[in-house]
Motif scaffolding. Structure first.
Motif, PDB file in Angstrom:
ATOM      1  N   TYR A 665      -8.790 -61.207  23.829  1.00 26.26           N
ATOM      2  CA  TYR A 665      -9.698 -61.375  22.687  1.00 26.26           C
ATOM      3  C   TYR A 665     -10.008 -62.859  22.522  1.00 26.26           C
ATOM      4  O   TYR A 665      -9.333 -63.728  23.104  1.00 26.26           O
ATOM      5  N   THR A 666     -11.009 -63.141  21.715  1.00 25.50           N
ATOM      6  CA  THR A 666     -11.330 -64.536  21.374  1.00 25.50           C
ATOM      7  C   THR A 666     -10.928 -64.811  19.930  1.00 25.50           C
ATOM      8  O   THR A 666     -10.610 -63.898  19.159  1.00 25.50           O
ATOM      9  N   ASP A 667     -10.964 -66.093  19.563  1.00 24.86           N
ATOM     10  CA  ASP A 667     -10.412 -66.485  18.258  1.00 24.86           C
ATOM     11  C   ASP A 667     -11.225 -65.957  17.081  1.00 24.86           C
ATOM     12  O   ASP A 667     -10.726 -65.920  15.954  1.00 24.86           O
ATOM     13  N   GLY A 668     -12.472 -65.543  17.308  1.00 23.51           N
ATOM     14  CA  GLY A 668     -13.250 -65.006  16.198  1.00 23.51           C
ATOM     15  C   GLY A 668     -12.640 -63.761  15.589  1.00 23.51           C
ATOM     16  O   GLY A 668     -12.914 -63.433  14.433  1.00 23.51           O
ATOM     17  N   LEU A 669     -11.773 -63.061  16.343  1.00 22.09           N
ATOM     18  CA  LEU A 669     -11.156 -61.849  15.832  1.00 22.09           C
ATOM     19  C   LEU A 669     -10.004 -62.140  14.884  1.00 22.09           C
ATOM     20  O   LEU A 669      -9.756 -61.382  13.945  1.00 22.09           O
ATOM     21  N   VAL A 670      -9.288 -63.236  15.112  1.00 22.50           N
ATOM     22  CA  VAL A 670      -8.040 -63.463  14.370  1.00 22.50           C
ATOM     23  C   VAL A 670      -8.055 -64.742  13.541  1.00 22.50           C
ATOM     24  O   VAL A 670      -7.125 -64.980  12.775  1.00 22.50           O
ATOM     25  N   GLU A 671      -9.098 -65.559  13.672  1.00 23.16           N
ATOM     26  CA  GLU A 671      -9.125 -66.834  12.952  1.00 23.16           C
ATOM     27  C   GLU A 671     -10.353 -66.889  12.068  1.00 23.16           C
ATOM     28  O   GLU A 671     -11.436 -66.463  12.457  1.00 23.16           O
ATOM     29  N   SER A 672     -10.180 -67.423  10.850  1.00 18.99           N
ATOM     30  CA  SER A 672     -11.277 -67.491   9.887  1.00 18.99           C
ATOM     31  C   SER A 672     -10.993 -68.630   8.932  1.00 18.99           C
ATOM     32  O   SER A 672      -9.863 -69.123   8.821  1.00 18.99           O
ATOM     33  N   ARG A 673     -12.050 -69.041   8.220  1.00 22.44           N
ATOM     34  CA  ARG A 673     -11.851 -70.050   7.165  1.00 22.44           C
ATOM     35  C   ARG A 673     -11.030 -69.486   6.022  1.00 22.44           C
ATOM     36  O   ARG A 673     -10.497 -70.227   5.219  1.00 22.44           O
ATOM     37  N   LYS A 674     -10.925 -68.157   5.948  1.00 21.90           N
ATOM     38  CA  LYS A 674     -10.224 -67.514   4.849  1.00 21.90           C
ATOM     39  C   LYS A 674      -8.719 -67.395   5.084  1.00 21.90           C
ATOM     40  O   LYS A 674      -7.968 -67.174   4.148  1.00 21.90           O
ATOM     41  N   HIS A 675      -8.279 -67.478   6.341  1.00 22.12           N
ATOM     42  CA  HIS A 675      -6.845 -67.346   6.597  1.00 22.12           C
ATOM     43  C   HIS A 675      -6.475 -68.140   7.843  1.00 22.12           C
ATOM     44  O   HIS A 675      -7.324 -68.517   8.653  1.00 22.12           O
ATOM     45  N   GLN A 676      -5.174 -68.367   8.028  1.00 21.39           N
ATOM     46  CA  GLN A 676      -4.668 -69.132   9.147  1.00 21.39           C
ATOM     47  C   GLN A 676      -4.598 -68.259  10.397  1.00 21.39           C
ATOM     48  O   GLN A 676      -4.591 -67.018  10.339  1.00 21.39           O
ATOM     49  N   LEU A 677      -4.485 -68.935  11.555  1.00 20.64           N
ATOM     50  CA  LEU A 677      -4.425 -68.226  12.827  1.00 20.64           C
ATOM     51  C   LEU A 677      -3.184 -67.334  12.897  1.00 20.64           C
ATOM     52  O   LEU A 677      -3.245 -66.202  13.386  1.00 20.64           O
ATOM     53  N   GLU A 678      -2.043 -67.836  12.413  1.00 19.39           N
ATOM     54  CA  GLU A 678      -0.811 -67.042  12.473  1.00 19.39           C
ATOM     55  C   GLU A 678      -0.960 -65.744  11.694  1.00 19.39           C
ATOM     56  O   GLU A 678      -0.461 -64.695  12.115  1.00 19.39           O
ATOM     57  N   ASP A 679      -1.642 -65.821  10.553  1.00 21.28           N
ATOM     58  CA  ASP A 679      -1.859 -64.601   9.774  1.00 21.28           C
ATOM     59  C   ASP A 679      -2.741 -63.619  10.540  1.00 21.28           C
ATOM     60  O   ASP A 679      -2.508 -62.399  10.499  1.00 21.28           O
ATOM     61  N   GLY A 680      -3.750 -64.137  11.228  1.00 23.03           N
ATOM     62  CA  GLY A 680      -4.623 -63.258  11.994  1.00 23.03           C
ATOM     63  C   GLY A 680      -3.895 -62.597  13.163  1.00 23.03           C
ATOM     64  O   GLY A 680      -4.093 -61.412  13.448  1.00 23.03           O
ATOM     65  N   LEU A 681      -3.020 -63.350  13.859  1.00 25.62           N
ATOM     66  CA  LEU A 681      -2.256 -62.759  14.959  1.00 25.62           C
ATOM     67  C   LEU A 681      -1.295 -61.695  14.453  1.00 25.62           C
ATOM     68  O   LEU A 681      -1.110 -60.643  15.085  1.00 25.62           O
ATOM     69  N   SER A 682      -0.681 -61.956  13.310  1.00 28.89           N
ATOM     70  CA  SER A 682       0.216 -60.961  12.724  1.00 28.89           C
ATOM     71  C   SER A 682      -0.548 -59.695  12.341  1.00 28.89           C
ATOM     72  O   SER A 682      -0.071 -58.566  12.554  1.00 28.89           O
ATOM     73  N   ALA A 683      -1.758 -59.875  11.785  1.00 24.90           N
ATOM     74  CA  ALA A 683      -2.575 -58.707  11.434  1.00 24.90           C
ATOM     75  C   ALA A 683      -2.990 -57.937  12.678  1.00 24.90           C
ATOM     76  O   ALA A 683      -3.071 -56.698  12.657  1.00 24.90           O
ATOM     77  N   LEU A 684      -3.249 -58.627  13.783  1.00 27.51           N
ATOM     78  CA  LEU A 684      -3.608 -57.951  15.036  1.00 27.51           C
ATOM     79  C   LEU A 684      -2.448 -57.092  15.531  1.00 27.51           C
ATOM     80  O   LEU A 684      -2.632 -55.930  15.931  1.00 27.51           O
ATOM     81  N   ARG A 685      -1.255 -57.625  15.504  1.00 32.07           N
ATOM     82  CA  ARG A 685      -0.090 -56.865  15.941  1.00 32.07           C
ATOM     83  C   ARG A 685       0.124 -55.633  15.062  1.00 32.07           C
ATOM     84  O   ARG A 685       0.432 -54.550  15.553  1.00 32.07           O
ATOM     85  N   SER A 686      -0.066 -55.820  13.759  1.00 28.58           N
ATOM     86  CA  SER A 686       0.125 -54.686  12.854  1.00 28.58           C
ATOM     87  C   SER A 686      -0.920 -53.603  13.103  1.00 28.58           C
ATOM     88  O   SER A 686      -0.622 -52.401  13.056  1.00 28.58           O
ATOM     89  N   ALA A 687      -2.177 -54.032  13.368  1.00 24.93           N
ATOM     90  CA  ALA A 687      -3.234 -53.058  13.595  1.00 24.93           C
ATOM     91  C   ALA A 687      -3.024 -52.280  14.891  1.00 24.93           C
ATOM     92  O   ALA A 687      -3.435 -51.121  15.001  1.00 24.93           O
ATOM     93  N   LEU A 688      -2.370 -52.886  15.891  1.00 22.14           N
ATOM     94  CA  LEU A 688      -2.151 -52.219  17.168  1.00 22.14           C
ATOM     95  C   LEU A 688      -0.928 -51.314  17.150  1.00 22.14           C
ATOM     96  O   LEU A 688      -0.769 -50.471  18.036  1.00 22.14           O
ATOM     97  N   SER A 689      -0.044 -51.512  16.189  1.00 14.24           N
ATOM     98  CA  SER A 689       1.149 -50.671  16.092  1.00 14.24           C
ATOM     99  C   SER A 689       0.768 -49.288  15.585  1.00 14.24           C
ATOM    100  O   SER A 689      -0.284 -49.087  14.987  1.00 14.24           O
ATOM    101  N   GLY A 690       1.636 -48.348  15.810  1.00 15.73           N
ATOM    102  CA  GLY A 690       1.356 -46.999  15.354  1.00 15.73           C
ATOM    103  C   GLY A 690       1.104 -46.058  16.510  1.00 15.73           C
ATOM    104  O   GLY A 690       1.267 -46.402  17.693  1.00 15.73           O
ATOM    105  N   PRO A 691       0.697 -44.849  16.187  1.00 14.03           N
ATOM    106  CA  PRO A 691       0.483 -43.850  17.250  1.00 14.03           C
ATOM    107  C   PRO A 691      -0.677 -44.234  18.160  1.00 14.03           C
ATOM    108  O   PRO A 691      -1.558 -44.999  17.787  1.00 14.03           O
ATOM    109  N   GLU A 692      -0.654 -43.685  19.348  1.00 17.62           N
ATOM    110  CA  GLU A 692      -1.714 -43.971  20.313  1.00 17.62           C
ATOM    111  C   GLU A 692      -3.033 -43.405  19.824  1.00 17.62           C
ATOM    112  O   GLU A 692      -3.112 -42.274  19.344  1.00 17.62           O
ATOM    113  N   ARG A 693      -4.078 -44.212  19.943  1.00 11.61           N
ATOM    114  CA  ARG A 693      -5.416 -43.824  19.534  1.00 11.61           C
ATOM    115  C   ARG A 693      -6.382 -44.016  20.687  1.00 11.61           C
ATOM    116  O   ARG A 693      -6.142 -44.858  21.554  1.00 11.61           O
TER     117      ARG A 693
END
Length: 852
Positions: A665-693
């Protein structure tokens, strides 16, 4: 005593010069009384009265002309006691010898009944020689005998007081501002000519009037209360304003300042007011306030208009500034051509102004059913997004044609819409091109547009026009860059051996320049796939071009079958070469061609993935057997961005289990003026967890959850799920380097094909394997490895330990060999060679039969 005419012939003393019969004069009692009325008869004057200031003395003479009564004031005046002068001859007592005869004659005349006024020298209580004004009045006693009442006034002090009163009267009468005196009943007792001129009425007509006789009831109450407050408290009132309409001068505005008047005994006498006609000042203040509002409006426009590079947003920003602060109704119409990326507006005086326009913004604080027209019926109001044309002879078309503002409605020119008071149309002109038209209207009850307003409207629209044109130019470049960028991305969802792939590309919003994000899926020989994601730093067309150059270079390098670290090394050299290009806009620093990139090669047979990173975000891997939180970021050496140079790139190899999810992925998915990069990476990991889709649904979910502020930056997303090849899809044998191995290779290959049900390919594969095995035996070294791979196509590879790459050549008729690779090229769908860790592999591909 001096020879002074009698009372009848002499001019009156100037006690209150110029005061009319009804003038107000002070008296010892501290009250206001008209001239001609008697003062209070009670007792002696109060201390500090006017008689103290003029030093008056009173005494009386009997019928023989001798002093019969002597007042205390006379004792103070002359410095003589009553017992020293009563019974004495006043002439011989006070007058010099040379005046005795004339003095006695004046007394005799007064005893005869004739008044006399004149002057005479005297010595005061300090022995100083002074001159007194004498007033001799005939009188009679109880017995009827004649007598004389004498009044003496110090002439010097009398003249001083007369001078002061004359000066005060001159100030009152000749002042350029209006003065008015109110009594304690708030009635006018006296005015000067300037006050009368302010009101436009004769001065004599104003005396005795109350405020209610001159102004509106509400203003009269205000003035009456103000006069009463000043009279009671003594606190002055400054700049109390009133307005009214004069028959001869129209609407006027006045300012009055009030202060209390006190008598010599400090008793309130009334209230004095100074009145100034401030109509001109009020007009100037209104004009100054209007200028300040205009400046504030222009400043607000500078701050708010053009905050984005979007045509519609810029138009709405113009209306946000003007409605309701400047007008009540406003619309913005742009030529359809302006809304097209490749078109421009019309030049001034080009055409008749009747081109098709589209309404892009509208704002109103009133219900507006029809657009006002200068002549003819009202034009139906267009909805936002609607297209229309103005009639050729309409003022709208004239404004579009000439590029000049027009006032449509004003005094004497009624509007067909009864809600509109005034309107102005302003063409939107930028860089000598007419882009459209702005119409501003004011409702009934608002001030009509004047020349200043038209100038402000023209300036506002001119500023907005530049922003609109910038947005148009940006939109053109943005769309061109987006077309270029999309043309360089893989079409549809690419396929890869051993992988299920889904990808997404979302460009930045229309208010942001296009970026240099890209992804690619490159099939490699041997059921391998190169997965690439990169991001060129910078924006705009140049970034898109740089992205295209780097993507092409990646594809070219991948065909050389280089290791991922070597691919990035070569890309770094290419990026630095681009930055040094004197024709580029990168300048000496070459920042335009700095880029980050991840290059990964996945082997579908071994499920091993080799990854190298050039300053990009780490890949994410989801292990299906990873527990509650299976998503993790791979620890790949980050490396420097492409174009920096000076440091080698490293690579790591990981084995991905069946069903694992691999994401780039590129940084536009996880980085924004509204939040830090670490928060975006953590949100990405959380979104990928769970049952297979399903991958497609997963990509959509990621863009929805992780990109709430979409539009700030481009996003490239590449997700791959590992699908292990079946065990019977691979045939792999190692044979010794001896002549019998060629026949053994043919035998093993044909047996595997028959076991797989690929009977139709047996003859072709047998011939081609024989050729490649023979070449490996003749030109290579070491063991010979034969591998067959069945996926979407059949791939055959023959490995040896020699590094010399095979080269196809055209054999002559007399040559005994050299036709093997020609045969391979003729029979195979594709063929080639690639390097291996210990040598090379020559391969060919054949399409599977339709029934397989």
């Amino acid at each position: 005593m001096s020879d002074t005419p009698s009372r009848e012939a002499a001019e009156p003393a100037a006690f209150t010069p110029g005061v009319g019969a009804d003038a107000v004069i002070p008296h010892p009692g501290g009250e206001l009384r008209p001239r001609g009325t008697s003062p209070s008869p009670w007792g002696h004057g109060e201390p500090g009265s006017v008689y103290d200031y003029i030093q008056v003395a009173a005494f009386s003479l009997d019928g023989d002309g001798m002093i019969s009564q002597w007042s205390d004031r006379a004792a103070e005046f002359f410095g003589l006691r009553a017992e020293d002068v009563v019974g004495a001859d006043p002439v011989t007592t006070f007058a010099p010898r040379e005046l005795w005869r004339s003095g006695r004659a004046r007394i005799e005349e007064t005893l005869g009944g004739k008044e006399w006024v004149g002057t005479a020298p005297y010595r005061d209580a300090d022995g100083q020689e002074r001159v007194a004004e004498l007033y001799l009045m005939p009188a009679r006693g109880r017995d009827g005998r004649p007598g004389v009442v004498c009044l003496a006034v110090d002439l010097r002090k009398l003249r001083a007081i007369e001078t002061e009163l004359a000066a005060s009267e001159a100030v009152f009468g000749q002042a350029p501002t209006g003065f008015v005196l109110f009594d304690r009943e708030c009635r006018i007792r006296r005015v000067n000519d300037s006050f009368a001129e302010v009101l436009g009425l004769p001065a004599e007509d104003l005396v005795g009037l109350a405020p209610v006789d001159l102004m509106a009831p509400r203003d009269a109450v205000r003035l009456g209360r103000a006069v009463a407050d000043v009279l009671d408290s003594g606190e002055p009132v400054v700049d109390l304003t009133f307005s009214g309409v004069l028959p001869t001068r129209g609407r006027r505005r006045w300012s009055i300042s009030l202060y209390r008047l006190l008598s010599t005994g400090d008793r309130p006498m009334g209230v004095a007011g100074q009145v100034v006609d401030v109509t001109g000042r009020a007009r100037a203040e209104r004009e100054a306030a209007s200028a300040r509002r205009s400046l504030a409006l222009l400043n607000e426009a500078s701050r708010h208009i053009g905050s984005t590079l979007d045509l519609e947003t810029t138009a709405r920003e113009l209306l946000d500034v003007t409605v309701p602060g400047f007008c009540d109704v406003a619309t913005v119409d742009l030529y359809n051509a302006v809304l097209t990326a490749d078109a421009e507006g019309r030049r001034v005086d080009d055409g008749d102004g009747t081109g098709e326009l589209r309404r892009v913004a509208s704002a109103s604080t009133v219900h507006h059913d029809a657009a006002p027209t200068h002549d003819g019926p009202a034009t139906p109001a267009a909805e936002v997004g609607g297209a229309f044309c103005y009639p050729p002879r309409s003022p709208y078309a004239k404004a579009l044609r000439t590029g000049r503002s027009l006032t449509l409605i004003g005094p004497g020119n009624p509007d067909p819409n009864p809600l509109i008071q005034s309107a102005v149309v302003v063409p939107m002109v930028a860089r000598e091109k007419v882009l459209g038209l702005v119409q501003l209207s004011r409702a009934k009850g608002s001030e009509p547009f004047d020349a200043r307003d038209v100038a402000i409207a023209t300036e506002l629209v001119a500023r907005a026009a530049v922003c609109i044109d910038n947005a148009r130019l940006y939109r053109r470049e943005h769309e061109r860059a987006l077309i270029l960028q999309r043309s360089l991305l893989p079409p549809g969802n690419p396929e890869a051996s051993g992988l299920e792939i889904a990808c997404r590309y979302r460009p930045a919003g229309s208010g942001t320049e296009v970026g240099g994000d890209w992804f690619d899926v490159i099939p490699l020989p041997g059921n391998r796939t190169a997965l690439v994601v990169g991001d060129v730093m910078g924006r705009g067309l140049r970034a898109a071009v740089a992205m295209g150059q780097l993507r092409t270079a990646v594809r070219t390098l991948s065909l050389l079958d280089l290791d991922p670290a070597d691919v990035l090394t070569q890309l770094d050299e290419i990026a630095r070469g681009l930055s040094a290009d004197p024709e580029s806009d990168g300048g000496e620093s070459g920042e335009l061609y700095l880029a980050t990139c991840v290059y990964a090669v996945f082997d579908a047979v071994t499920r091993r993935c080799t990854i190298a990173n050039a300053g990009h975000l780490p890949p994410v891997v989801v292990d299906p057997a990873g527990g509650d939180n299976p998503a993790l970021m791979l620890e790949v050496p980050e490396g420097l961005p492409l174009g920096v140079g000076g440091e080698p790139f490293e690579e790591v190899t990981v084995e991905l289990p069946d069903g694992a999810l691999f994401g780039l992925y590129t940084d536009g998915l996880v980085e924004s003026r509204k939040h830090q990069l670490e928060d975006g990476l953590s949100a990405l990991r959380s979104a990928l967890s769970g049952p297979e889709r399903p991958l497609e649904a997963l990509c959509d979910q990621l863009l929805t959850e992780l990109d709430p502020h979409h539009g700030e930056d481009d996003i490239a997303l590449l997700m791959a799920r590992v699908r292990a090849l079946p065990s019977n899809s691979v045939g792999d044998w190692i044979l010794p380097s001896e002549p019998t191995s060629v026949a053994r290779a043919r035998e093993l290959a044909c047996g595997w094909l028959l076991a797989c049900g690929l009977d139709e390919l047996v003859d072709t594969v047998e011939l081609l394997v024989s050729e490649l095995a023979t070449n490996a035996l003749r030109h290579g070294r070491g063991d010979i490895r034969v591998r067959l791979l069945r996926d979407s196509v059949l791939v055959c590879e023959v490995w040896d330990n020699g590094y010399a790459q095979p080269r196809q050549r055209r054999a002559r008729d007399t040559d005994e060999g050299g036709r093997g690779l020609q045969l391979v090229s003729l029979l195979a769908d594709r063929w080639g060679s690639r390097r291996t860790p210990n040598g090379k592999a020559v391969w060919f591909e054949l399409g599977l039969p339709a029934t397989s």
